[in-house]
Structure formats: C-alpha cells, structure tokens
Design a protein around this motif. Sequence first.
Motif, PDB file in Angstrom:
ATOM      1  N   SER A  22       1.440  -1.139   0.065  1.00 55.01           N
ATOM      2  CA  SER A  22       0.408   0.010   0.083  1.00 55.01           C
ATOM      3  C   SER A  22       0.494   1.340   0.493  1.00 55.01           C
ATOM      4  CB  SER A  22      -1.017   0.069   1.569  1.00 55.01           C
ATOM      5  OG  SER A  22      -1.810  -0.935   1.426  1.00 55.01           O
ATOM      6  N   SER A  23      -0.020   2.459  -0.715  1.00 56.79           N
ATOM      7  CA  SER A  23       1.242   3.634  -0.891  1.00 56.79           C
ATOM      8  C   SER A  23       0.216   4.442   0.905  1.00 56.79           C
ATOM      9  CB  SER A  23       0.639   4.128  -2.031  1.00 56.79           C
ATOM     10  OG  SER A  23       1.663   4.364  -3.052  1.00 56.79           O
ATOM     11  N   LEU A  24       1.471   5.033   1.170  1.00 57.62           N
ATOM     12  CA  LEU A  24       1.441   6.452   2.081  1.00 57.62           C
ATOM     13  C   LEU A  24       0.544   7.164   1.588  1.00 57.62           C
ATOM     14  CD1 LEU A  24       1.321   6.511   5.531  1.00 57.62           C
ATOM     15  CD2 LEU A  24       3.967   6.978   5.088  1.00 57.62           C
ATOM     16  N   LYS A  25      -0.093   7.679   2.464  1.00 60.61           N
ATOM     17  CA  LYS A  25      -0.626   9.224   1.011  1.00 60.61           C
ATOM     18  C   LYS A  25      -1.357  10.234   2.589  1.00 60.61           C
ATOM     19  CE  LYS A  25      -3.051   7.906  -2.956  1.00 60.61           C
ATOM     20  NZ  LYS A  25      -4.271   7.192  -3.033  1.00 60.61           N
ATOM     21  N   LEU A  26      -0.812  10.944   2.277  1.00 63.26           N
ATOM     22  CA  LEU A  26      -0.219  12.031   3.249  1.00 63.26           C
ATOM     23  C   LEU A  26      -0.784  14.049   2.735  1.00 63.26           C
ATOM     24  CD1 LEU A  26       3.341  12.183   5.095  1.00 63.26           C
ATOM     25  CD2 LEU A  26       1.047  10.011   5.690  1.00 63.26           C
ATOM     26  N   PHE A  27      -1.851  14.338   4.133  1.00 61.11           N
ATOM     27  CA  PHE A  27      -1.832  15.870   3.633  1.00 61.11           C
ATOM     28  C   PHE A  27      -1.025  16.762   5.476  1.00 61.11           C
ATOM     29  CE2 PHE A  27      -4.298  18.987   5.656  1.00 61.11           C
ATOM     30  CZ  PHE A  27      -4.258  20.032   4.087  1.00 61.11           C
ATOM     31  N   THR A  28      -0.027  17.235   4.636  1.00 57.81           N
ATOM     32  CA  THR A  28       0.141  18.064   5.426  1.00 57.81           C
ATOM     33  C   THR A  28       0.470  19.547   5.359  1.00 57.81           C
ATOM     34  OG1 THR A  28       2.404  18.507   3.930  1.00 57.81           O
ATOM     35  CG2 THR A  28       2.352  16.194   5.677  1.00 57.81           C
ATOM     36  N   VAL A  29       0.809  20.475   6.927  1.00 58.21           N
ATOM     37  CA  VAL A  29       0.103  22.061   6.536  1.00 58.21           C
ATOM     38  C   VAL A  29       2.195  21.990   7.723  1.00 58.21           C
ATOM     39  CG1 VAL A  29      -0.852  23.680   8.059  1.00 58.21           C
ATOM     40  CG2 VAL A  29      -1.709  21.868   7.287  1.00 58.21           C
ATOM     41  N   HIS A  30       2.557  23.177   6.909  1.00 60.04           N
ATOM     42  CA  HIS A  30       3.806  23.252   7.231  1.00 60.04           C
ATOM     43  C   HIS A  30       3.736  25.285   8.290  1.00 60.04           C
ATOM     44  CE1 HIS A  30       4.805  19.985   4.840  1.00 60.04           C
ATOM     45  NE2 HIS A  30       6.097  19.566   6.212  1.00 60.04           N
ATOM     46  N   ILE A  31       3.759  25.581   8.844  1.00 55.90           N
ATOM     47  CA  ILE A  31       3.809  26.652   9.309  1.00 55.90           C
ATOM     48  C   ILE A  31       5.751  27.031   9.607  1.00 55.90           C
ATOM     49  CG2 ILE A  31       3.395  28.495  11.150  1.00 55.90           C
ATOM     50  CD1 ILE A  31       0.742  26.547  11.620  1.00 55.90           C
ATOM     51  N   VAL A  32       5.986  27.710   8.705  1.00 53.18           N
ATOM     52  CA  VAL A  32       7.642  28.139   8.892  1.00 53.18           C
ATOM     53  C   VAL A  32       8.173  29.280   7.981  1.00 53.18           C
ATOM     54  CG1 VAL A  32       7.785  25.595   7.723  1.00 53.18           C
ATOM     55  CG2 VAL A  32       7.789  26.553   6.609  1.00 53.18           C
ATOM     56  N   ASP A  33       9.361  29.276   8.925  1.00 53.23           N
ATOM     57  CA  ASP A  33       9.988  30.384   8.400  1.00 53.23           C
ATOM     58  C   ASP A  33      10.375  30.900   7.231  1.00 53.23           C
ATOM     59  OD1 ASP A  33      10.651  31.218  10.964  1.00 53.23           O
ATOM     60  OD2 ASP A  33      12.173  29.886  10.582  1.00 53.23           O
ATOM     61  N   LYS A  34      10.313  31.751   6.237  1.00 50.64           N
ATOM     62  CA  LYS A  34       9.759  32.284   5.108  1.00 50.64           C
ATOM     63  C   LYS A  34      11.429  32.128   4.059  1.00 50.64           C
ATOM     64  CE  LYS A  34       6.839  35.241   1.405  1.00 50.64           C
ATOM     65  NZ  LYS A  34       6.775  36.086   1.517  1.00 50.64           N
ATOM     66  N   SER A  35      11.807  32.406   5.184  1.00 50.63           N
ATOM     67  CA  SER A  35      13.320  32.901   4.202  1.00 50.63           C
ATOM     68  C   SER A  35      14.238  31.849   4.288  1.00 50.63           C
ATOM     69  CB  SER A  35      14.197  33.640   5.246  1.00 50.63           C
ATOM     70  OG  SER A  35      14.336  33.630   6.513  1.00 50.63           O
ATOM     71  N   LYS A  36      14.048  30.640   4.877  1.00 50.48           N
ATOM     72  CA  LYS A  36      14.295  29.172   5.283  1.00 50.48           C
ATOM     73  C   LYS A  36      14.009  28.038   4.409  1.00 50.48           C
ATOM     74  CE  LYS A  36      17.165  30.325   8.757  1.00 50.48           C
ATOM     75  NZ  LYS A  36      16.860  30.227   9.701  1.00 50.48           N
ATOM     76  N   PRO A  37      14.315  26.909   3.689  1.00 51.48           N
ATOM     77  CA  PRO A  37      14.310  25.927   2.896  1.00 51.48           C
ATOM     78  C   PRO A  37      12.746  25.292   4.153  1.00 51.48           C
ATOM     79  CG  PRO A  37      16.129  25.193   3.551  1.00 51.48           C
ATOM     80  CD  PRO A  37      16.313  26.885   3.994  1.00 51.48           C
ATOM     81  N   LEU A  38      11.687  24.625   2.829  1.00 49.82           N
ATOM     82  CA  LEU A  38      10.889  23.456   3.633  1.00 49.82           C
ATOM     83  C   LEU A  38      11.324  22.459   4.315  1.00 49.82           C
ATOM     84  CD1 LEU A  38       8.360  23.120   4.679  1.00 49.82           C
ATOM     85  CD2 LEU A  38       7.462  21.884   2.475  1.00 49.82           C
ATOM     86  N   TYR A  39      12.072  21.947   3.647  1.00 55.81           N
ATOM     87  CA  TYR A  39      13.065  20.571   3.767  1.00 55.81           C
ATOM     88  C   TYR A  39      14.160  20.731   4.392  1.00 55.81           C
ATOM     89  CZ  TYR A  39       9.338  17.407   2.588  1.00 55.81           C
ATOM     90  OH  TYR A  39       7.684  17.261   2.475  1.00 55.81           O
ATOM     91  N   ASP A  40      14.862  20.198   5.245  1.00 54.63           N
ATOM     92  CA  ASP A  40      16.067  20.633   5.883  1.00 54.63           C
ATOM     93  C   ASP A  40      16.605  19.352   6.322  1.00 54.63           C
ATOM     94  OD1 ASP A  40      18.633  22.420   5.616  1.00 54.63           O
ATOM     95  OD2 ASP A  40      18.145  23.406   6.909  1.00 54.63           O
ATOM     96  N   LYS A  41      17.878  19.210   5.590  1.00 54.09           N
ATOM     97  CA  LYS A  41      18.690  17.778   6.060  1.00 54.09           C
ATOM     98  C   LYS A  41      19.500  17.539   7.621  1.00 54.09           C
ATOM     99  CE  LYS A  41      18.825  16.071   2.394  1.00 54.09           C
ATOM    100  NZ  LYS A  41      17.837  15.414   1.563  1.00 54.09           N
ATOM    101  N   GLU A  42      19.424  16.312   7.742  1.00 48.59           N
ATOM    102  CA  GLU A  42      19.765  16.487   8.650  1.00 48.59           C
ATOM    103  C   GLU A  42      20.637  17.744   9.910  1.00 48.59           C
ATOM    104  OE1 GLU A  42      21.913  12.613  11.389  1.00 48.59           O
ATOM    105  OE2 GLU A  42      21.796  12.574   8.919  1.00 48.59           O
ATOM    106  N   VAL A  43      20.666  18.332  11.004  1.00 45.91           N
ATOM    107  CA  VAL A  43      21.378  18.705  11.567  1.00 45.91           C
ATOM    108  C   VAL A  43      21.954  18.052  13.065  1.00 45.91           C
ATOM    109  CG1 VAL A  43      21.900  20.740  13.126  1.00 45.91           C
ATOM    110  CG2 VAL A  43      20.147  20.630  10.885  1.00 45.91           C
ATOM    111  N   THR A  44      23.723  17.922  12.960  1.00 39.37           N
ATOM    112  CA  THR A  44      24.488  17.740  13.911  1.00 39.37           C
ATOM    113  C   THR A  44      23.983  17.812  15.243  1.00 39.37           C
ATOM    114  OG1 THR A  44      26.012  17.352  12.392  1.00 39.37           O
ATOM    115  CG2 THR A  44      26.267  16.931  15.051  1.00 39.37           C
ATOM    116  N   GLY A  45      23.385  17.020  16.293  1.00 34.96           N
ATOM    117  CA  GLY A  45      23.054  17.869  17.472  1.00 34.96           C
ATOM    118  C   GLY A  45      21.548  18.403  17.557  1.00 34.96           C
ATOM    119  N   ALA A  46      21.230  18.176  16.684  1.00 33.07           N
ATOM    120  CA  ALA A  46      19.364  18.335  16.665  1.00 33.07           C
ATOM    121  C   ALA A  46      18.547  16.883  16.936  1.00 33.07           C
ATOM    122  CB  ALA A  46      19.004  18.950  15.299  1.00 33.07           C
TER     123      ALA A  46
END
Length: 151
Positions: free
Chosen positions: A120-144
């Motif tokens: 089966s496929s996984l289907k998602l509905f998402t809502v992001h409330i994010v900083d406008k000046s940053k990328p929506l997805y960011d890769k792993e950050v050491t220490g996060a």
Amino acid sequence: MRAFTLNQYLVAGALIALGSAGTLLAQALSDSPQRQEKQRVELPGPNGAPTGMEVISSVAEYKPGEGIDLHLHHGIEALYVVQGAQIQMPGKDPQTLPTGASLMNLRMVQHGGFKVVGDSSLKLFTVHIVDKSKPLYDKEVTGAPDALGKQ
C-alpha cells in the motif's frame, strides 16, 4: 531625477527573474518530489504585521519502496494520514502508520528516515508553518534532537 533607459529596465527585469529562478531551484532541490503543494500564504501577525512565516498545505503519496529521508523543518509540521501503510526504519521491524493518524513535528526536530514497505502507498496531508526565508525541508543537523528527543 535620472531617466532609465529601456536596456536598464531589461537588465533589472532579467536580474529579478534570475533571482526568482534561483529561489525556485533551491526549493526544488531541498523538497520531496512526492509532495504536491496545494496552497501557500503568508502568516500575518497582530494587526497584519509581518511575521516572516508562511503556512503551506500539501499532499504527498509515497509508493512501496519510496521513502522519506531524515529531515527537519524551520517551523512546525502537522500531518494527517489519509491512507495508512507499513513503514520501516533502517534496522527496525516494520510498523503500521494507520489511516486517520495525526502527527506533529516540532521546529528543528529530525523526523522521517523510513521507507514504505508492503503493497500500500502512504498518503499524507501536511500543513507546515515555517520561516519564509528558509527551505521547507532541511537535511539532518548534527546535534538536533530526533522525534523521541534523542540527540
């Protein structure tokens, strides 16, 4: 007052277009290819004051064998599972993400890092409330921290 020539207007227009294209390219490179954005609006503050944040609604479908890389957001992500599926983290047993489940991923908390397994496929509905000046997805950050609060 200095008058601008047609060439100066054309150069200014080209620079604006290049800047916009660069922003869109950077967003595309940091985004999930399965995500289809439905709406994006600025989040106003009190009395309409700018907040530097935006609200983005999206849908995504992850087919068996596809996955979501470990990532984080510069803001909050709320998601609703439209169609559940079996998922598997590396080195872990498969688990069910059921239809109707809702999840909340907090600012700068790593999450994802799984593949869809089964038929089966996984289907998602998402809502992001994010900083406008940053990328929506960011890769792993050491220490996060991850979704379980571990660093």
